[in-house]
Design a protein around this motif. Structure first.
Motif, mmCIF file in Angstrom:
data_model
loop_
_atom_site.group_PDB
_atom_site.id
_atom_site.type_symbol
_atom_site.label_atom_id
_atom_site.label_comp_id
_atom_site.label_asym_id
_atom_site.label_seq_id
_atom_site.Cartn_x
_atom_site.Cartn_y
_atom_site.Cartn_z
ATOM 1 N N LEU A 1 0.742 -1.038 0.031
ATOM 2 C CA LEU A 1 -0.023 -0.087 0.199
ATOM 3 C C LEU A 1 0.845 1.084 0.081
ATOM 4 C CD1 LEU A 1 -2.728 -0.988 2.738
ATOM 5 C CD2 LEU A 1 -2.818 -1.110 0.309
ATOM 6 N N SER A 2 0.582 2.173 -0.872
ATOM 7 C CA SER A 2 1.215 3.473 -0.778
ATOM 8 C C SER A 2 0.845 4.329 0.354
ATOM 9 C CB SER A 2 1.023 3.951 -2.004
ATOM 10 O OG SER A 2 -0.441 4.433 -2.250
ATOM 11 N N ARG A 3 1.619 5.313 0.585
ATOM 12 C CA ARG A 3 1.489 6.152 1.927
ATOM 13 C C ARG A 3 -0.139 6.711 1.836
ATOM 14 N NH1 ARG A 3 4.683 8.870 5.137
ATOM 15 N NH2 ARG A 3 6.442 8.350 3.876
ATOM 16 N N GLY A 4 -0.863 6.399 2.799
ATOM 17 C CA GLY A 4 -2.251 7.104 2.648
ATOM 18 C C GLY A 4 -3.272 6.043 2.132
ATOM 19 N N GLU A 5 -2.878 5.190 1.448
ATOM 20 C CA GLU A 5 -3.725 4.399 0.854
ATOM 21 C C GLU A 5 -4.268 3.374 1.760
ATOM 22 O OE1 GLU A 5 -3.666 0.922 -2.863
ATOM 23 O OE2 GLU A 5 -1.949 1.967 -2.321
ATOM 24 N N LYS A 6 -5.678 3.095 1.605
ATOM 25 C CA LYS A 6 -6.424 2.154 2.146
ATOM 26 C C LYS A 6 -6.681 1.198 1.668
ATOM 27 C CE LYS A 6 -9.027 6.120 4.579
ATOM 28 N NZ LYS A 6 -10.535 6.687 5.050
ATOM 29 N N PRO A 7 -6.901 -0.192 2.443
ATOM 30 C CA PRO A 7 -7.081 -1.326 1.776
ATOM 31 C C PRO A 7 -8.718 -1.381 1.161
ATOM 32 C CG PRO A 7 -7.328 -1.508 4.080
ATOM 33 C CD PRO A 7 -6.969 -0.057 3.869
ATOM 34 N N ARG A 8 -8.760 -2.215 0.204
ATOM 35 C CA ARG A 8 -10.141 -2.379 -0.348
ATOM 36 C C ARG A 8 -10.808 -3.206 0.549
ATOM 37 N NH1 ARG A 8 -6.880 -4.571 -5.699
ATOM 38 N NH2 ARG A 8 -6.244 -2.333 -6.488
ATOM 39 N N ALA A 9 -12.378 -3.070 0.194
ATOM 40 C CA ALA A 9 -13.276 -4.037 1.066
ATOM 41 C C ALA A 9 -12.937 -5.290 1.256
ATOM 42 C CB ALA A 9 -14.621 -3.599 0.746
ATOM 43 N N GLY A 10 -12.769 -6.040 2.519
ATOM 44 C CA GLY A 10 -12.562 -7.424 2.448
ATOM 45 C C GLY A 10 -11.023 -7.815 2.553
#
Length: 361
Positions: free
Chosen positions: A123-132
């Motif tokens: 994940l890049s800085r500030g990126e959130k994971p996708r659902a699930g």
């Protein structure tokens, strides 16, 4: 920041890391006798918030500072980063140099199929994971950081932690019961025998196949507790495990009696030292004797890998013990948020799986 400036910064950082790694190698290479090994592990037990590698770097640099007259004592007491000392109302004295350590650089990874090793993406800085998606943190590198001992600072008094007080031959309160509970929880029966004659002249004996640990009772309390911790070390490190990998089998093939006894005795030493138990009577064989006998590795590599293996196991033992212990190297009074950002330790990760490789720093 230009590419040229970033390149210079990277080169400077890599040079500092190389210098720290060299100093670490030289420090570990000096552990060639039982006495040196005992001192190193006793110090690691008292600085158990740090990895063995960083504890050795702190120890070596502080001792050099002592020889140069820059600090008042040969052994560090509490260490922390510059801003951490400020949060405690203390500041680094002008002219005092920090001790270089190896700090972890971690990154977050996400996957919708955690069991598939190839599916994890960074994940890049500030990126959130996708659902699930599951998220984990993984060690991706090292960076140089600095800490200072309390003797290099001035300001508000540092709170004193209560220290266990033991008379000669006395065991720390609750330690026997805690260690005994850990042994029985692992499925081993604890047998108390009248004398060494009942177990072949030994102080203690672990039968890994019969799942039995025997301790002779004609010793003083401190010796009994030390022996119990030694046997627990055998149970934790040397008992056969189910579902072992080929790597585990290769490691078992190189593990001979000498290494096994040094590991178990080293765990006993660290557990005892963390409780203020006198370790002067401990007998740790010469490291060079067994370290030089492992195929494919030089003695320094063996010492480093074994020391971290011992340290990690001893920490697992100590975490389960509801007993009074000496300090762990962190200044008393730092709050949890400050501790989670201390140099040389990966930040706490909530709701994710922390990669085990981080523990080896």
């Amino acid at each position: 920041m230009t590419t040229q400036v970033r390149g210079r910064a990277r080169a400077t950082r890599e040079a500092k890391l190389e210098a720290l790694q060299q100093e670490l190698t030289e420090s570990v290479a000096a552990l060639v006798t039982g006495e040196d090994w005992k001192r190193a592990l006793t110090f690691a037990a008292q600085f158990r918030s740090r990895s063995f590698n960083n504890a050795m770097l702190i120890y070596a640099q502080h001792y050099s500072a002592f020889n140069e007259g820059r600090v008042s004592g040969p052994t560090p007491t509490y260490v922390a980063g510059f801003h951490q000392w400020l949060s405690l109302g203390r500041q680094v004295v002008k002219g005092q140099h920090g001790y270089g350590i190896l700090a972890p650089v971690t990154a977050r990874f996400a996957s919708a199929r955690p069991s598939d090793a190839a599916s994890w993406r960074r994940l890049s800085r500030g990126e959130k994971p996708r659902a699930g998606e599951s998220v984990r943190s993984k060690l991706v590198g090292l960076k140089p950081a600095h800490v200072w001992d309390v003797s290099q600072t001035a300001g508000d008094p540092v709170p004193e932690l209560p220290r266990p007080t033991l008379l000669h031959g006395q065991a720390p309160a609750g330690l026997w019961d805690g260690l005994a509970d850990e042994i029985t929880a692992l499925g081993f029966e604890l047998r108390l025998v009248s004398s060494a004659a009942a177990i072949g002249g030994a102080n203690g004996l672990t039968d890994l196949l019969a799942h039995e640990v025997s301790i002779r009772m004609d010793m003083d309390d401190a010796a009994q507790v030390k022996t119990l911790a030694h046997e627990l070390g055998h149970v934790l490190l040397h008992a056969p495990r189910e579902n072992v990998t080929s790597t585990d089998l290769a490691a078992d093939a190189t593990l001979h009696r000498g290494i096994a006894e040094v590991e178990a005795e080293s765990i006993a030493l660290m557990v005892g030292a963390a409780h203020g138990l006198d370790t002067s009577s401990y007998t740790v064989p010469y490291v060079s004797t067994w370290a030089a006998s492992v195929p494919g590795k030089n003695p320094v590599e063996v010492v480093q890998s074994t020391a971290e293996r011992v340290r990690t196991t001893a920490l697992g033992v100590l975490e389960k013990l509801d007993t009074q212990k000496v300090g762990d190297g962190n200044p008393p009074g730092l709050d949890r948020d400050t501790l989670s950002r201390r140099p040389g330790v990966a930040p706490a990760i909530t709701g994710t799986r922390r990669d085990e490789s981080v523990l080896g720093l």
